[in-house]
Design a protein around this motif. Structure first.
Motif, PDB file in Angstrom:
ATOM      1  N   GLU A  45       0.485  -1.215   0.073  1.00  0.00           N
ATOM      2  CA  GLU A  45       0.121  -0.112   0.347  1.00  0.00           C
ATOM      3  C   GLU A  45       1.464   1.146  -0.035  1.00  0.00           C
ATOM      4  N   SER A  47       2.700   4.255  -1.716  1.00  0.00           N
ATOM      5  CA  SER A  47       2.534   5.297  -2.751  1.00  0.00           C
ATOM      6  C   SER A  47       4.413   5.727  -3.115  1.00  0.00           C
ATOM      7  N   THR A  62      -0.530   2.703  -4.272  1.00  0.00           N
ATOM      8  CA  THR A  62       0.010   1.679  -4.276  1.00  0.00           C
ATOM      9  C   THR A  62       1.067   1.148  -4.611  1.00  0.00           C
TER      10      THR A  62
END
Ligand SMILES: [Zn+2]
Length: 90
Positions: A45, A47, A62
């Protein structure tokens, strides 16, 4: 004058910046990471912001989105909906 490699991608997250010589390189890295069985909780998850060879930037919420985009790019499937993952960033 500085020669900028024409196929390179740069991916950055809060830990730093990674350089990839082309889309296949980027895809291999993303695939190995996203499919790692013991990837720490939450790592999928994370970024990322990516800089493309043409200088455009794209952000991914993600690791999974980045992996999907890079796979579609490396395979050269311009029709793939995976290429719509993430969004243009400034
Ligand atoms: Zn490479």
């Amino acid at each position: 004058m500085l020669a900028v490699p024409s196929h390179s991608y740069t991916v950055s997250d809060e830990e730093g910046e990674m350089y990839f010589c082309n889309s296949r390189c980027l895809c291999l890295w993303a695939m190995m990471l996203v499919t790692k069985p013991k990837l720490p909780e939450g790592d999928r998850e994370r970024s990322f912001v990516m800089t493309c060879p043409d200088g455009n930037k794209r952000s991914f919420d993600t690791l999974v989105e980045l992996a999907q985009w890079s796979a579609a790019k490396a395979i050269g499937n311009l029709e793939s909906e995976w290429l719509t993952k993430g969004r243009e960033a400034l």
